[in-house]
Design a protein around this motif. Sequence first.
Motif, PDB file in Angstrom:
ATOM      1  N   GLN A   6       0.832  -1.201   0.000  1.00 53.06           N
ATOM      2  CA  GLN A   6       0.000   0.000   0.000  1.00 53.06           C
ATOM      3  C   GLN A   6       0.870   1.256   0.000  1.00 53.06           C
ATOM      4  O   GLN A   6       0.574   2.236  -0.687  1.00 53.06           O
ATOM      5  N   ASN A  33       1.357   4.254  -2.959  1.00 55.83           N
ATOM      6  CA  ASN A  33       1.266   5.691  -2.701  1.00 55.83           C
ATOM      7  C   ASN A  33       2.450   6.431  -3.320  1.00 55.83           C
ATOM      8  O   ASN A  33       2.296   7.532  -3.860  1.00 55.83           O
ATOM      9  N   GLU A  71       2.218   9.362  -6.162  1.00 57.37           N
ATOM     10  CA  GLU A  71       2.862  10.669  -6.011  1.00 57.37           C
ATOM     11  C   GLU A  71       3.787  10.964  -7.196  1.00 57.37           C
ATOM     12  O   GLU A  71       3.897  12.116  -7.635  1.00 57.37           O
ATOM     13  N   SER A  92      -6.925  10.510  -5.136  1.00 58.67           N
ATOM     14  CA  SER A  92      -6.500   9.125  -4.903  1.00 58.67           C
ATOM     15  C   SER A  92      -5.426   9.044  -3.825  1.00 58.67           C
ATOM     16  O   SER A  92      -5.449   8.148  -2.972  1.00 58.67           O
ATOM     17  N   ILE A  93      -4.491   9.972  -3.857  1.00 62.74           N
ATOM     18  CA  ILE A  93      -3.414   9.979  -2.862  1.00 62.74           C
ATOM     19  C   ILE A  93      -3.975  10.232  -1.470  1.00 62.74           C
ATOM     20  O   ILE A  93      -3.569   9.599  -0.488  1.00 62.74           O
ATOM     21  N   ASN A 139      -5.702   7.083  -0.390  1.00 60.43           N
ATOM     22  CA  ASN A 139      -4.725   6.029  -0.139  1.00 60.43           C
ATOM     23  C   ASN A 139      -3.975   6.263   1.169  1.00 60.43           C
ATOM     24  O   ASN A 139      -3.692   5.318   1.917  1.00 60.43           O
ATOM     25  N   LEU A 140      -3.654   7.528   1.444  1.00 65.05           N
ATOM     26  CA  LEU A 140      -2.964   7.845   2.696  1.00 65.05           C
ATOM     27  C   LEU A 140      -3.844   7.530   3.901  1.00 65.05           C
ATOM     28  O   LEU A 140      -3.361   7.047   4.930  1.00 65.05           O
ATOM     29  N   LEU A 154      -3.804   3.836   4.229  1.00 68.08           N
ATOM     30  CA  LEU A 154      -2.487   3.403   4.695  1.00 68.08           C
ATOM     31  C   LEU A 154      -2.331   3.649   6.190  1.00 68.08           C
ATOM     32  O   LEU A 154      -1.809   2.797   6.920  1.00 68.08           O
TER      33      LEU A 154
END
Length: 212
Positions: free
Chosen positions: A53, A57, A61, A110-111, A114-115, A118
């Motif tokens: 995961q 990320n 990025e 999305s970032i 995802n963060l 995560l």
Amino acid sequence: MTSIWERFKFAVATDLDALVSKKEEKNPLAVLNRYILEAEKQTTDTGKWVERQAQLNVKLEKELDEATAMLQKRQSQLELAQASGESDLSVFAEMEVAAYSNRVSELKRSISENLEELTGLEQRYEEMKHKVKDMKVKQLQLMGKENATRAHHQMDKVLNPELAAERLGSYDDMASYIKNLGAKVEEDHERSAMERRLELLEKKSAQQKEIG
């Protein structure tokens, strides 16, 4: 021939598993040991997913950096084309700016998601590691208690025969405690898994409502 051999191997493996299970029923500490091994394997596997995961990320990025750079480049080219009166180039540059703008926005979203995922995964992963560590500490404590109880029982048979039965009773109590501990850990694990599934179901339902 191969089929017969496979059935034979399966039968042998099944018999061995049954034998191991039967022995473990008489030794609750062995059940706890086996559960700890399984928990350690699950924790290791989970760690790999958490690492993956994080790697995803990093890739997102990188894509964002590239898209941002291209957006800035196309914006500069659009200004130049407009200033030069190149209408066809201006149209192309405008399309490119729109495309890269959308990509940048999508990547940022999305970032962010995802963060968030995560962070949640890392927290749960740390909880898993602490849980396994606590179980191993408890395992050592119980092993020490079992060892001491067995030693006292052997000594009592020689030094104090009348206490031998009492010592054996305390060992049986300890065995029952270990067995109950294993059942409780299993129950907690199952409940935690069900809670995570409910949370995932709620999240999917909310996303579907947003789309609808």
